[in-house]
Design a protein around this motif. Structure first.
Motif, PDB file in Angstrom:
ATOM      1  N   PHE A  87       0.744  -1.201   0.548  1.00 29.42           N
ATOM      2  CA  PHE A  87       0.064  -0.127   0.111  1.00 29.42           C
ATOM      3  C   PHE A  87       0.959   1.314   0.519  1.00 29.42           C
ATOM      4  N   LEU A  88       1.972   1.526   1.210  1.00 33.26           N
ATOM      5  CA  LEU A  88       2.404   2.031   1.049  1.00 33.26           C
ATOM      6  C   LEU A  88       3.393   3.163  -0.565  1.00 33.26           C
ATOM      7  N   ALA A  89       4.209   1.527  -1.011  1.00 34.54           N
ATOM      8  CA  ALA A  89       4.713   1.968  -2.450  1.00 34.54           C
ATOM      9  C   ALA A  89       3.642   2.081  -3.593  1.00 34.54           C
ATOM     10  N   PHE A  90       2.562   1.233  -3.605  1.00 32.69           N
ATOM     11  CA  PHE A  90       1.438   1.449  -4.982  1.00 32.69           C
ATOM     12  C   PHE A  90       0.069   2.049  -4.533  1.00 32.69           C
ATOM     13  N   GLY A  91      -0.125   2.082  -3.066  1.00 33.51           N
ATOM     14  CA  GLY A  91      -1.885   2.559  -2.868  1.00 33.51           C
ATOM     15  C   GLY A  91      -2.522   1.356  -3.057  1.00 33.51           C
ATOM     16  N   PHE A  92      -3.608   1.292  -3.230  1.00 32.22           N
ATOM     17  CA  PHE A  92      -4.470   0.371  -3.122  1.00 32.22           C
ATOM     18  C   PHE A  92      -4.915  -0.691  -4.475  1.00 32.22           C
ATOM     19  N   ALA A  93      -4.549   0.652  -5.658  1.00 28.76           N
ATOM     20  CA  ALA A  93      -3.862  -0.060  -6.810  1.00 28.76           C
ATOM     21  C   ALA A  93      -2.862  -0.984  -6.934  1.00 28.76           C
ATOM     22  N   GLY A  94      -1.770  -0.669  -6.280  1.00 24.31           N
ATOM     23  CA  GLY A  94      -1.204  -1.915  -6.250  1.00 24.31           C
ATOM     24  C   GLY A  94      -2.072  -2.735  -5.566  1.00 24.31           C
ATOM     25  N   LEU A  95      -2.172  -3.207  -4.607  1.00 24.60           N
ATOM     26  CA  LEU A  95      -3.108  -4.269  -3.552  1.00 24.60           C
ATOM     27  C   LEU A  95      -3.442  -4.823  -4.745  1.00 24.60           C
ATOM     28  N   SER A  96      -4.678  -4.353  -5.179  1.00 21.25           N
ATOM     29  CA  SER A  96      -5.608  -5.251  -6.126  1.00 21.25           C
ATOM     30  C   SER A  96      -5.043  -5.778  -7.464  1.00 21.25           C
ATOM     31  N   VAL A  97      -3.494  -5.536  -8.207  1.00 15.96           N
ATOM     32  CA  VAL A  97      -3.135  -6.171  -9.129  1.00 15.96           C
ATOM     33  C   VAL A  97      -2.437  -7.082  -8.422  1.00 15.96           C
ATOM     34  N   PHE A  98      -1.592  -6.748  -6.695  1.00 18.35           N
ATOM     35  CA  PHE A  98      -0.777  -7.969  -6.691  1.00 18.35           C
ATOM     36  C   PHE A  98      -1.870  -9.307  -6.039  1.00 18.35           C
ATOM     37  N   TYR A  99      -2.963  -8.549  -5.335  1.00 19.55           N
ATOM     38  CA  TYR A  99      -4.630  -9.608  -5.907  1.00 19.55           C
ATOM     39  C   TYR A  99      -4.207 -10.785  -6.908  1.00 19.55           C
ATOM     40  N   VAL A 100      -4.578  -9.718  -7.347  1.00 13.40           N
ATOM     41  CA  VAL A 100      -4.863 -10.411  -8.745  1.00 13.40           C
ATOM     42  C   VAL A 100      -3.478 -12.023  -9.637  1.00 13.40           C
ATOM     43  N   GLY A 101      -2.837 -10.917  -9.390  1.00 13.01           N
ATOM     44  CA  GLY A 101      -1.314 -11.173  -9.958  1.00 13.01           C
ATOM     45  C   GLY A 101      -0.621 -13.156  -9.433  1.00 13.01           C
ATOM     46  N   LEU A 102      -1.149 -12.664  -7.925  1.00 15.29           N
ATOM     47  CA  LEU A 102      -1.428 -13.108  -7.258  1.00 15.29           C
ATOM     48  C   LEU A 102      -2.588 -15.161  -7.507  1.00 15.29           C
ATOM     49  N   GLY A 103      -3.631 -14.759  -7.687  1.00 12.69           N
ATOM     50  CA  GLY A 103      -4.597 -15.632  -7.917  1.00 12.69           C
ATOM     51  C   GLY A 103      -4.267 -16.493  -9.099  1.00 12.69           C
ATOM     52  N   LEU A 104      -3.334 -15.243  -9.850  1.00 12.18           N
ATOM     53  CA  LEU A 104      -2.907 -16.003 -11.760  1.00 12.18           C
ATOM     54  C   LEU A 104      -1.651 -16.927 -11.444  1.00 12.18           C
ATOM     55  N   ALA A 105      -1.063 -16.634 -10.228  1.00 10.58           N
ATOM     56  CA  ALA A 105       0.241 -17.206  -9.783  1.00 10.58           C
ATOM     57  C   ALA A 105      -0.195 -19.295  -9.738  1.00 10.58           C
ATOM     58  N   THR A 106      -1.382 -18.890  -9.197  1.00  9.07           N
ATOM     59  CA  THR A 106      -2.309 -19.981  -8.545  1.00  9.07           C
ATOM     60  C   THR A 106      -2.865 -20.551  -9.549  1.00  9.07           C
ATOM     61  N   LEU A 107      -3.207 -20.009  -9.590  1.00  9.74           N
ATOM     62  CA  LEU A 107      -3.935 -20.594 -11.074  1.00  9.74           C
ATOM     63  C   LEU A 107      -3.517 -21.623 -12.509  1.00  9.74           C
ATOM     64  N   TRP A 108      -1.943 -20.747 -12.253  1.00  9.92           N
ATOM     65  CA  TRP A 108      -1.387 -21.908 -13.194  1.00  9.92           C
ATOM     66  C   TRP A 108      -0.363 -22.814 -12.603  1.00  9.92           C
ATOM     67  N   LEU A 109      -0.399 -23.090 -11.206  1.00 12.66           N
ATOM     68  CA  LEU A 109       0.027 -24.061 -10.430  1.00 12.66           C
ATOM     69  C   LEU A 109      -1.269 -25.331 -10.482  1.00 12.66           C
ATOM     70  N   PHE A 110      -1.994 -25.128 -10.514  1.00 12.61           N
ATOM     71  CA  PHE A 110      -3.103 -26.246 -10.237  1.00 12.61           C
ATOM     72  C   PHE A 110      -4.100 -26.420 -11.803  1.00 12.61           C
ATOM     73  N   PHE A 111      -3.377 -25.754 -13.153  1.00  8.42           N
ATOM     74  CA  PHE A 111      -3.023 -25.661 -14.128  1.00  8.42           C
ATOM     75  C   PHE A 111      -2.580 -26.122 -14.509  1.00  8.42           C
ATOM     76  N   ASP A 112      -1.471 -26.483 -13.974  1.00  3.82           N
ATOM     77  CA  ASP A 112      -0.533 -26.952 -14.663  1.00  3.82           C
ATOM     78  C   ASP A 112      -0.539 -28.805 -14.292  1.00  3.82           C
ATOM     79  N   VAL A 113      -0.972 -28.394 -13.046  1.00  2.00           N
ATOM     80  CA  VAL A 113      -0.326 -29.735 -13.470  1.00  2.00           C
ATOM     81  C   VAL A 113      -2.087 -30.747 -14.106  1.00  2.00           C
ATOM     82  N   ALA A 114      -2.679 -30.512 -14.232  1.00  2.00           N
ATOM     83  CA  ALA A 114      -4.195 -30.657 -14.755  1.00  2.00           C
ATOM     84  C   ALA A 114      -3.343 -30.812 -16.046  1.00  2.00           C
ATOM     85  N   ARG A 115      -2.739 -30.653 -16.412  1.00  2.00           N
ATOM     86  CA  ARG A 115      -2.271 -30.208 -18.180  1.00  2.00           C
ATOM     87  C   ARG A 115      -0.625 -31.790 -18.138  1.00  2.00           C
ATOM     88  N   ARG A 116      -0.736 -31.492 -17.066  1.00  3.64           N
ATOM     89  CA  ARG A 116       0.439 -32.708 -16.855  1.00  3.64           C
ATOM     90  C   ARG A 116      -0.376 -33.836 -17.118  1.00  3.64           C
TER      91      ARG A 116
END
Length: 569
Positions: A87-116
């Motif tokens: 928040f100090l570095a990027f404000g509320f917009a930065g928190l939103s971007v961080f949250y979405v980015g972490l969600g995308l990383a999570t999806l990749w982990l499970f998607f990669d297992v599903a693909r394999r």
């Protein structure tokens, strides 16, 4: 050339799927009802506050003047620190971007297992169908750390197991397991959901026990009399030799438990997940069962039908594998899907946990049960059916997308800070009565002493205030008796309200008028009709009352809202 075209098509499809998921996850922050404000203040105090403040934030109901010394285990304190720094570095917009980015990383982990476990096309189709469930928790919350670390645990354990099965001599296949205790060390200080790591470990361990249990060797000897009847030692049969899989899982689990003890609360936090609901005196929608919410007709935007279809579909896929090749049933997947489906039915906040595990489970099962040698016409027919299902899911999700479109984006919702700015600009003082929903919002705006960077100061008030609240949105931080007799009952009983007011001498009421609880709505109607209180502010989110007294006379004269505005003559 053909392979290059297919690769490009896959990249385009995968990008579209992840972008679609990211859109559903990118909700602007409704700070008035979110916990986020409190998390940010927690982080600020933990990093910059006095030792007394740090101790109080971690161990007591710090922000309340009603139960300030109530013991409390701050099980998400680390998330507050992370959120505050972002928040100090990027404000509320930065928190939103961080949250979405972490969600995308999570999806990749499970998607990669599903693909394999299947192939790209099956895993993509299953992912598209589950996106509303995967993105069901779109508010910026510490639990995204749990989804991500659960994905890491699952990905590491699944890959280690499968690499070892593909090459029995590949001793390095289990090296990745040693990062799991390090993850627990972080996870236990970020969110109470660290127990999902032990759930995943337990599921893989249970599979090893079932697949290697000694009675299976006896059974094989009975069914095959000509084979060697000699039985290995129980430790060998269970994989407990130095190179045994189960032994490695036991060692890693023990190290994870030791890592889990490294937190400000020691063993208390490690066992807290089993205790948190013992003193949970307030019903929260996200913790309620599907059956309970359906009885209340609370179904708008909840995707209950999709959840039921997903549970039925993944169970049918396991049945299909059992009929075709029962030995190939992934016991770990089965255990995790059953447990998380049960958890999600009992508490809808667990929809994403179920969906993330359902993704690789359903994809792997569909790959196993699909016919291997079909005529080309049949393959085309199956492809058409799969595409048709995907189109139906995408169409349904597009309708949902159009409904939530106004709140999609980064940062906070427009006008969300107006009510708090009004409160601070008019220098309102004295005890405040507030409802449960706005607790985190008021903590962010009104507890700023020595933390002026949190919210914009009003009228040059350097250092802010240290206003504490009647209640905030932490059910585990207050007693059941408090919620029943000091919070809910006074909102419906005029005499109890008067007794409460006499006790604390409230000067203002700060309330979310979107509180649709029976007691909340009854309270708002009563206060609008109450000559002792004057409504002076209302917006899309909140309403503010002040008591009619000499201290507030000028404010009431300038800002009092007419009763006709609320449909009262």
């Amino acid at each position: 050339m053909q392979k290059m075209v297919i690769k490009v098509v896959k990249i385009i499809i995968a990008t579209a799927i992840f972008a679609w998921f990211g859109l559903f996850l990118a909700h602007k922050i409704d700070l008035t009802t979110a916990d986020l404000g409190r998390h940010i203040v927690n982080g600020s105090i933990i990093l910059h506050g006095s030792w007394a403040e740090k101790w109080a934030v971690l161990n007591t109901n710090f922000y309340s003047y009603t139960l300030p010394n109530q013991p409390f285990v701050n099980h998400h304190w680390g998330s507050g620190v992370v959120f505050y720094l972002i928040f100090l570095a990027f404000g509320f917009a930065g928190l939103s971007v961080f949250y979405v980015g972490l969600g995308l990383a999570t999806l990749w982990l499970f998607f990669d297992v599903a693909r394999r476990a299947s192939n790209f096309w099956i895993s993509s189709a299953v992912t598209i169908s589950l996106i509303p469930l995967l993105s069901a928790r779109a508010e910026v919350r510490p639990e995204m750390f749990t989804y991500f670390f659960t994905g890491v645990f699952f990905w590491v354990l699944w890959k280690s197991r499968n690499d070892a099965e593909l090459n029995a001599e590949r001793r390095g296949s289990y090296k990745l397991l040693w990062i799991l205790p390090i993850i627990v060390l972080l996870w236990v200080n970020l969110h109470i959901g660290f127990v999902f790591g032990f759930l995943v470990l337990g599921a893989f361990g249970l599979e090893e026990i079932i697949r290697n249990f000694p009675f299976r060797m006896h059974l094989r000897n009975l069914l095959n009399p000509g084979t060697d009847r000699s039985l290995r030692s129980p430790s060998d049969a269970l994989g407990l030799g130095w190179d045994g899989k189960l032994q490695k899982l036991i060692i890693i689990s023990a190290l994870c438990i030791l890592a889990g003890l490294i937190n400000p609360f020691g063993y208390k936090l490690l066992i807290y997940p089993a205790q948190i609901f013992k003193n949970y005196g307030y019903l929260i929608v996200e913790n309620q069962s599907i059956r309970f919410l359906e009885r209340l007709n609370f179904v708008q935007g909840q995707h209950f039908l999709l959840f039921k279809l997903a549970v039925a579909g993944v169970i049918i896929s396991f049945i299909g594998v059992a009929i075709r090749w029962w030995r190939k049933i992934d016991i770990t997947m089965l255990v995790l899907v059953i447990i998380t489906a049960f958890m999600a039915y009992l508490g809808i906040r667990n929809f994403p946990s179920f969906a993330f595990f359902a993704l690789p489970a359903a994809a792997g099962n569909l790959y196993l049960i699909k016919p291997q040698n079909l005529h080309r016409a049949y393959k085309y027919s199956l492809s058409v059916i799969l595409i048709f299902i995907v189109i139906i899911c995408a169409q349904s999700q597009y309708q949902t997308f159009m409904e939530i479109r106004p709140v999609l984006g980064f940062g906070v919702l427009p006008g969300v800070n107006q009510s708090a700015d009004f409160y601070k600009a008019n220098n309102l003082k004295g005890p405040i009565f507030n409802n449960y929903d706005v607790g985190g919002y008021l903590i962010y705006h009104l507890y700023q002493k020595n933390h002026p960077l949190l919210a914009s100061p009003i009228k040059g008030e350097e250092g802010g205030t240290d206003t504490k609240l009647f209640v905030d949105n932490r059910p585990e931080a207050y007693t059941t008796d408090f919620f029943e007799n000091s919070y809910k009952l006074p909102q419906t009983d005029s005499q109890k309200w008067q007794e409460l007011d006499n006790r604390y001498n409230f000067n203002s009421i700060f309330f979310s008028h979107r509180d649709y609880t029976p007691w909340g709505q009854a309270f708002l109607i009563s206060r609008i009709q109450d000559p002792t209180w004057a409504p002076v502010f209302v917006d899309t989110y909140n309403i503010i009352f002040v008591k009619r007294n000499p201290q507030n006379a000028d404010l009431i004269k300038k800002y009092e809202l007419p009763k006709s505005m609320f449909g009262i003559k």
